[in-house]
Design a protein around this motif. Structure first.
Motif, PDB file in Angstrom:
ATOM      1  N   MET A  21     -28.075  21.870 -90.011  1.00 41.62           N
ATOM      2  CA  MET A  21     -26.793  22.480 -90.365  1.00 41.62           C
ATOM      3  C   MET A  21     -25.670  21.636 -89.799  1.00 41.62           C
ATOM      4  SD  MET A  21     -27.859  26.410 -89.709  1.00 41.62           S
ATOM      5  CE  MET A  21     -29.291  26.224 -88.695  1.00 41.62           C
ATOM      6  N   CYS A  22     -24.603  21.738 -90.380  1.00 41.49           N
ATOM      7  CA  CYS A  22     -23.441  20.939 -89.967  1.00 41.49           C
ATOM      8  C   CYS A  22     -22.185  21.746 -90.252  1.00 41.49           C
ATOM      9  CB  CYS A  22     -23.288  19.682 -90.821  1.00 41.49           C
ATOM     10  SG  CYS A  22     -24.410  18.378 -90.399  1.00 41.49           S
TER      11      CYS A  22
ATOM     12  N   THR B 154     -24.778   4.856 -90.271  1.00 41.89           N
ATOM     13  CA  THR B 154     -25.974   4.062 -90.009  1.00 41.89           C
ATOM     14  C   THR B 154     -25.779   2.777 -90.793  1.00 41.89           C
ATOM     15  OG1 THR B 154     -27.328   6.051 -89.898  1.00 41.89           O
ATOM     16  CG2 THR B 154     -28.486   3.982 -90.249  1.00 41.89           C
TER      17      THR B 154
ATOM     18  N   LEU C 132     -23.533   3.072 -94.019  1.00 43.42           N
ATOM     19  CA  LEU C 132     -23.809   4.353 -94.689  1.00 43.42           C
ATOM     20  C   LEU C 132     -23.089   5.437 -93.889  1.00 43.42           C
ATOM     21  CD1 LEU C 132     -27.612   3.748 -95.282  1.00 43.42           C
ATOM     22  CD2 LEU C 132     -25.879   3.939 -97.081  1.00 43.42           C
TER      23      LEU C 132
ATOM     24  N   TYR D 176     -21.377   8.886 -92.598  1.00 43.78           N
ATOM     25  CA  TYR D 176     -21.581  10.340 -92.611  1.00 43.78           C
ATOM     26  C   TYR D 176     -20.213  11.043 -92.704  1.00 43.78           C
ATOM     27  CZ  TYR D 176     -25.855   9.126 -89.900  1.00 43.78           C
ATOM     28  OH  TYR D 176     -27.011   8.590 -89.416  1.00 43.78           O
TER      29      TYR D 176
ATOM     30  N   ASN E 278     -25.051  18.477 -95.571  1.00 45.05           N
ATOM     31  CA  ASN E 278     -26.251  18.812 -96.322  1.00 45.05           C
ATOM     32  C   ASN E 278     -25.982  19.936 -97.327  1.00 45.05           C
ATOM     33  OD1 ASN E 278     -28.711  17.581 -96.260  1.00 45.05           O
ATOM     34  ND2 ASN E 278     -29.707  19.241 -95.141  1.00 45.05           N
TER      35      ASN E 278
ATOM     36  N   PHE F 204     -24.206   7.547-101.679  1.00 47.91           N
ATOM     37  CA  PHE F 204     -24.017   6.789-100.431  1.00 47.91           C
ATOM     38  C   PHE F 204     -22.819   5.846-100.502  1.00 47.91           C
ATOM     39  CE2 PHE F 204     -27.135   4.158-102.748  1.00 47.91           C
ATOM     40  CZ  PHE F 204     -26.542   2.915-102.673  1.00 47.91           C
TER      41      PHE F 204
ATOM     42  N   TYR G 222     -34.405   4.674 -97.616  1.00 49.53           N
ATOM     43  CA  TYR G 222     -33.214   5.534 -97.500  1.00 49.53           C
ATOM     44  C   TYR G 222     -32.892   6.153 -98.859  1.00 49.53           C
ATOM     45  CZ  TYR G 222     -32.426   3.633 -92.870  1.00 49.53           C
ATOM     46  OH  TYR G 222     -32.571   3.292 -91.553  1.00 49.53           O
ATOM     47  N   PRO G 223     -33.705   7.129 -99.279  1.00 44.14           N
ATOM     48  CA  PRO G 223     -33.414   7.795-100.553  1.00 44.14           C
ATOM     49  C   PRO G 223     -32.140   8.640-100.432  1.00 44.14           C
ATOM     50  CG  PRO G 223     -35.201   8.902 -99.408  1.00 44.14           C
ATOM     51  CD  PRO G 223     -34.854   7.696 -98.579  1.00 44.14           C
ATOM     52  N   LEU G 224     -31.650   9.119-101.557  1.00 44.10           N
ATOM     53  CA  LEU G 224     -30.422   9.918-101.517  1.00 44.10           C
ATOM     54  C   LEU G 224     -30.629  11.219-100.759  1.00 44.10           C
ATOM     55  CD1 LEU G 224     -28.956   9.532-105.109  1.00 44.10           C
ATOM     56  CD2 LEU G 224     -28.212   8.470-102.966  1.00 44.10           C
ATOM     57  N   SER G 225     -29.577  11.674-100.102  1.00 45.23           N
ATOM     58  CA  SER G 225     -29.593  12.981 -99.444  1.00 45.23           C
ATOM     59  C   SER G 225     -28.830  13.962-100.318  1.00 45.23           C
ATOM     60  CB  SER G 225     -28.862  12.915 -98.113  1.00 45.23           C
ATOM     61  OG  SER G 225     -29.405  11.920 -97.313  1.00 45.23           O
TER      62      SER G 225
ATOM     63  N   ASN H  31     -22.735  24.314 -94.944  1.00 50.61           N
ATOM     64  CA  ASN H  31     -23.766  23.863 -95.890  1.00 50.61           C
ATOM     65  C   ASN H  31     -23.877  24.856 -97.043  1.00 50.61           C
ATOM     66  OD1 ASN H  31     -24.885  23.175 -92.808  1.00 50.61           O
ATOM     67  ND2 ASN H  31     -24.729  21.454 -94.204  1.00 50.61           N
TER      68      ASN H  31
ATOM     69  N   ARG I  35     -21.733  30.237 -89.876  1.00 48.60           N
ATOM     70  CA  ARG I  35     -20.933  29.192 -89.203  1.00 48.60           C
ATOM     71  C   ARG I  35     -19.624  28.959 -89.950  1.00 48.60           C
ATOM     72  NH1 ARG I  35     -23.167  24.810 -90.134  1.00 48.60           N
ATOM     73  NH2 ARG I  35     -25.130  25.521 -91.004  1.00 48.60           N
TER      74      ARG I  35
ATOM     75  N   GLU J 101     -33.321  22.150 -84.390  1.00 51.30           N
ATOM     76  CA  GLU J 101     -32.064  21.536 -84.797  1.00 51.30           C
ATOM     77  C   GLU J 101     -31.091  21.610 -83.620  1.00 51.30           C
ATOM     78  OE1 GLU J 101     -30.648  21.600 -88.935  1.00 51.30           O
ATOM     79  OE2 GLU J 101     -29.295  23.102 -88.174  1.00 51.30           O
TER      80      GLU J 101
END
Ligand SMILES: C[C@H](CCC(=O)NCCS(=O)(=O)O)[C@H]1CC[C@H]2[C@@H]3[C@H](O)C[C@@H]4C[C@H](O)CC[C@]4(C)[C@H]3C[C@H](O)[C@]12C
Length: 323
Positions: free
Chosen positions: A1-2, A56, A63, A65, A79, A99, A133-136, A170, A223, A268
């Motif tokens: 979670m973010c 990263t 890449l 974030y 996410n 990305f 590094y596949p897509l998120s 999220n 959240r 997490e």
């Protein structure tokens, strides 16, 4: 979670909690104006705005974030599992991979209004960075000091929402998250009045009772409500110290402590919290074990150069002994 948020005192601030059970070796990364940004389906940007943020770096490519450019425009990816739906390449559209999305927006635009215009022809195209590094599955918040928007590529297409809260978490989709705020409009920072029954001698026996019912669990929709309440009611002095302290307290209200959220056999945690002063180009962060605020100033780098500058996170606790 973010959770991501912005906050304005004298300056404008933008940042996020990165909540995950592992790390991708992220580092505070400055991309100078002449670093050539290649895109898989669109022409490269040989010169562009300089960018600072968390990334990263893989095969020399940052890449990101979350990041801010030298004009103060900011953006973060969070996410968005089961909902994010990226598309095949489309003729007549600007085909950008997820990305590449942060560099493409922050490289070119100064305001949310400009970004919004460009989004009208955007297609978030389904191309992995690499096999490793596949897509998120992500959705994004884009903010300047005046407004924020949320961008979601879902089954029906690309959705762009006004985001008057300046907060993003999220799942579920942003329209549902926003609608749920209606359920909490009775919450208050003031002591409650007895509207329950005139015949009962109810007592405000504790401070903070005006916000009883504010969610405190760590689910994404909880959240979101907690962060919006905390941010919208936040009070801070204008100094840099007061502003960033308040900002980290807002993020702290939705931080994840190890042990509270199981992900398989791991937990997490809030791996890092960031707070970028978007007017000054200074990116501050704390990590799960390092509560000291560390800063990187983009203007101390050679912004006319071509080489990325990367600062690995200082992760260990920094204890200042007083005796
Ligand atoms: C997982 C991260 C978001 C954290 C988050 O929202 N957690 C919530 C979990 S949940 O919904 O509540 O279950 C996202 C944010 C940015 C992402 C990274 C950035 O997009 C940059 C690259 C992009 C590459 O395609 C994949 C690796 C990656 C390095 C991404 C890995 C991962 O998906 C990150 C780190």
């Amino acid at each position: 979670m973010c959770t991501a948020t912005n906050y304005t005192t004298k300056d404008h601030y933008f940042g996020r909690n990165l909540d995950l059970e592992f790390s991708y070796n992220e580092a505070v990364t400055v991309t100078p104006r002449s670093f050539p940004f290649e895109f898989r389906k669109e022409p490269a940007l040989d010169t562009h705005h300089a960018i600072i943020g968390m990334a990263t770096v893989v095969d020399g490519y940052p890449l990101y974030y979350d990041a801010t450019n030298e004009k103060g425009l900011s953006m973060a990816g969070l996410n968005f599992p089961e909902n994010a739906d990226y598309k095949p390449e489309a003729d007549g559209k600007t085909n950008i991979t997820p990305f590449e999305f942060i560099p493409w927006i922050l490289g070119q635009f100064e305001t949310v209004a400009q970004a919004r215009t460009a989004l009208a022809s955007l297609n978030l195209v389904k191309i992995n960075f690499s096999d490793a590094y596949p897509l998120s599955p992500l959705h994004w918040i884009i903010s300047d000091r005046n407004e924020s928007i949320t961008v979601e590529s879902v089954k029906e297409g690309l959705k762009v929402y006004d985001n008057p809260t300046g907060v993003l978490a999220n799942n579920p989709t942003f329209d549902i998250q926003s609608f749920k705020l209606n359920d909490f409009m009775h919450l208050s920072t003031y002591p409650p009045e007895n509207r329950f029954s005139e015949d009962l001698p109810l007592d405000t026996y504790s401070r903070g009772m005006g916000a009883i019912g504010l969610p405190g669990d760590l689910s994404s929709s909880s959240r979101f409500v907690k962060a919006v309440f905390t941010k919208m009611n936040s009070v801070s002095g204008d100094s840099e110290s007061e502003s960033i302290s308040q900002f980290f307290h807002i993020l702290g209200s939705v931080a994840q402590q190890r042990g509270c959220v199981h992900v398989g056999d791991k937990f997490e945690i809030t791996i890092y919290s960031s707070c970028c002063n978007t007017d000054q180009g200074v990116y501050y962060y704390t990590t799960y074990e390092n509560s000291q605020v560390t800063g990187v100033d983009m203007h101390k780098e050679d912004l006319d150069g071509t080489a990325l500058a990367s600062y690995p996170l200082i992760k260990g606790q920094q204890i200042h002994m007083q005796n």
